[in-house]
Design a protein around this motif. Sequence first.
Motif, PDB file in Angstrom:
ATOM      1  N   ASP A   1      -8.097  13.993   9.355  1.00 10.29           N
ATOM      2  CA  ASP A   1      -8.741  12.959   9.214  1.00 10.29           C
ATOM      3  C   ASP A   1      -7.954  11.673   9.525  1.00 10.29           C
ATOM      4  O   ASP A   1      -8.457  10.671   9.855  1.00 10.29           O
ATOM      5  N   GLU A   2      -6.565  11.825   9.193  1.00 11.06           N
ATOM      6  CA  GLU A   2      -5.486  10.808   9.724  1.00 11.06           C
ATOM      7  C   GLU A   2      -5.104  10.655  10.921  1.00 11.06           C
ATOM      8  O   GLU A   2      -4.243   9.819  11.150  1.00 11.06           O
TER       9      GLU A   2
ATOM     10  N   ARG B   1      -3.094   9.516   0.191  1.00  9.78           N
ATOM     11  CA  ARG B   1      -4.571   9.143   0.363  1.00  9.78           C
ATOM     12  C   ARG B   1      -5.120  10.309  -0.555  1.00  9.78           C
ATOM     13  O   ARG B   1      -6.174  10.166  -1.285  1.00  9.78           O
ATOM     14  N   SER B   2      -4.952  11.591  -0.303  1.00  7.44           N
ATOM     15  CA  SER B   2      -5.661  12.731  -0.931  1.00  7.44           C
ATOM     16  C   SER B   2      -5.588  12.799  -2.185  1.00  7.44           C
ATOM     17  O   SER B   2      -6.510  13.132  -3.291  1.00  7.44           O
ATOM     18  N   HIS B   3      -4.443  12.365  -2.713  1.00 10.54           N
ATOM     19  CA  HIS B   3      -3.921  12.251  -4.229  1.00 10.54           C
ATOM     20  C   HIS B   3      -4.276  10.958  -4.939  1.00 10.54           C
ATOM     21  O   HIS B   3      -4.078  10.989  -6.225  1.00 10.54           O
TER      22      HIS B   3
ATOM     23  N   PRO C   1     -10.439   6.072   4.425  1.00  9.55           N
ATOM     24  CA  PRO C   1     -10.522   7.350   4.529  1.00  9.55           C
ATOM     25  C   PRO C   1     -11.565   7.876   5.606  1.00  9.55           C
ATOM     26  O   PRO C   1     -12.919   7.005   5.885  1.00  9.55           O
TER      27      PRO C   1
ATOM     28  N   ALA D   1      -7.704  21.945   2.652  1.00  9.80           N
ATOM     29  CA  ALA D   1      -7.643  20.365   2.407  1.00  9.80           C
ATOM     30  C   ALA D   1      -6.586  19.729   2.909  1.00  9.80           C
ATOM     31  O   ALA D   1      -6.805  18.588   3.362  1.00  9.80           O
TER      32      ALA D   1
ATOM     33  N   ALA E   1      -7.078  16.724   5.745  1.00  5.94           N
ATOM     34  CA  ALA E   1      -6.536  15.437   5.522  1.00  5.94           C
ATOM     35  C   ALA E   1      -5.853  14.994   6.679  1.00  5.94           C
ATOM     36  O   ALA E   1      -5.744  13.685   7.046  1.00  5.94           O
TER      37      ALA E   1
ATOM     38  N   ALA F   1      -1.690  10.781   4.730  1.00  2.00           N
ATOM     39  CA  ALA F   1      -2.877  11.873   4.394  1.00  2.00           C
ATOM     40  C   ALA F   1      -2.867  12.255   3.137  1.00  2.00           C
ATOM     41  O   ALA F   1      -3.643  12.350   2.299  1.00  2.00           O
TER      42      ALA F   1
ATOM     43  N   LEU G   1      -2.804  20.291  -3.172  1.00  2.00           N
ATOM     44  CA  LEU G   1      -4.336  20.330  -2.322  1.00  2.00           C
ATOM     45  C   LEU G   1      -4.313  21.867  -1.659  1.00  2.00           C
ATOM     46  O   LEU G   1      -2.871  22.584  -1.565  1.00  2.00           O
TER      47      LEU G   1
END
Length: 282
Positions: A16-17, A155-157, A197, A9, A13, A152, A5
């Motif tokens: 957001d978590e 989830r992003s990957h 998410p 980013a 992430a 986080a 990332l």
Amino acid sequence: MSSPLTPDALARALRDEGVRMREHGNWKTYNRNHKGSWGPVHGVMLHHTAGRKSLSLCRTGTPDLPGPLCIGLISKDGTVHLVGYGRTNHAGSGSTAVLDAVRTSRALPSRPGPDAVDGNARFYGFEIENLGDGHDPYPAAQLDAVERLSAAICRSHGWPGARVIGHKEWTRRKIDPSFSMPTMRTRIGARIGTTSPRPRYAPFPGTEFFTSSRRSALITALGRRLVAEGCGRYAVGPGPEWGEADRTSYAAWQRKLGYVGAAADGIPGRISWDKLRVPQAD
């Protein structure tokens, strides 16, 4: 294969978590990339510091092991201190069999194989402040932060919780972290599986933002949301420049909310804006 990332980013992430963060110095560009590549990345590796007041050590390292020693330090109160980003001196060499298991999201070997592969190039690394003596506790807030930051990144990957390992699972030389990794992976997997998410909505920019000839990607995002709500009054667009079609469309949204008269003038206010849920425009 997964490219790392970007720093921004990652920060998004984590936010957001629900991770509480502190950003230190030039963390976004502070790394050991001149010693070798970082990526493709295959997982997250967790460590404990074996000491207290570890922030300076994680950032600067030692004469024999220069910093940064991790991407972030998780302190006792659950704050994630971002100290570097990229290749960091956290993992060292480890087991090819373990890396293969992580890369394919399979169960780890019961015991790591010989040290043969560079983990610094393949993992996000995080240190957890703890003495590691079996007596120093991990407060609930600290473990919650470990769970959230790991989720986080996974989830992003699009990774499962199996992509998170401990240093002790990577090499026979280490014993960290001094808590159950299977239990932590269960927590991470549950969070990934049950928590969708979190959408990133743009904060209200103020009424003064909406003036003629204002150009912004945020205005395009606003227009698209108005169209989605059945309030679009566009012959062409929407586009990035604030104009009469945007004002007319927003007035339709205000009326949909029950506004009348001067209250439905087509100029966004905080309450109607928040209800529209305009996404962040990057």
